[in-house]
Write an enzyme that holds these catalytic residues in place. Structure first.
Site, PDB file in Angstrom:
ATOM      1  N   ARG A 255       0.836  -1.211   0.000  1.00 47.33           N
ATOM      2  CA  ARG A 255       0.000   0.000   0.000  1.00 47.33           C
ATOM      3  C   ARG A 255       0.866   1.255   0.000  1.00 47.33           C
ATOM      4  NH1 ARG A 255      -3.780  -0.556   4.986  1.00 47.33           N
ATOM      5  NH2 ARG A 255      -1.826  -1.384   5.728  1.00 47.33           N
TER       6      ARG A 255
ATOM      7  N   ASN B 186      -6.403  -2.479   2.139  1.00 47.36           N
ATOM      8  CA  ASN B 186      -6.397  -3.932   2.263  1.00 47.36           C
ATOM      9  C   ASN B 186      -7.831  -4.440   2.377  1.00 47.36           C
ATOM     10  OD1 ASN B 186      -3.617  -4.155   2.255  1.00 47.36           O
ATOM     11  ND2 ASN B 186      -3.429  -4.347   4.464  1.00 47.36           N
TER      12      ASN B 186
END
Length: 90
Positions: free
Chosen positions: A17, A35
């Site tokens: 990320r 996520n």
């Protein structure tokens, strides 16, 4: 252009990320990365078609040596809002 991506592979717990955030900022794409419970990562990306193409190309081969992208499901989604910046959603 507003795109929805769902990325599978080794993309959680490896800094994917954060590197996606860095990539988006570098290219000038706005949106979010987060996520999912199934181990995948969802990205909403807003930018020009050139920016999105470059973003997708570089997402497929992450600079992060620990991340491994297996598959990216993608579709254009006009319902994605216009973002001011790119951010990581926790």
């Amino acid at each position: 252009m507003k795109m929805h991506f769902n990325v599978t592979g080794r993309v959680q717990g490896v800094g994917f990320r954060y590197t996606t955030y860095q990539l988006a900022v570098e290219i000038g794409v706005t949106g979010t990365v987060k996520n999912e419970a199934d181990g995948s990562v969802t990205i909403e990306a807003v930018g020009t078609s050139e920016q999105i193409e470059q973003f997708l190309t570089r997402l497929k081969n992450p600079q992060n040596p620990f991340a491994k992208v297996k598959h990216i499901e993608q579709y254009e989604d006009p319902t994605i809002k216009d973002f001011d910046k790119f951010s990581v959603v926790y």
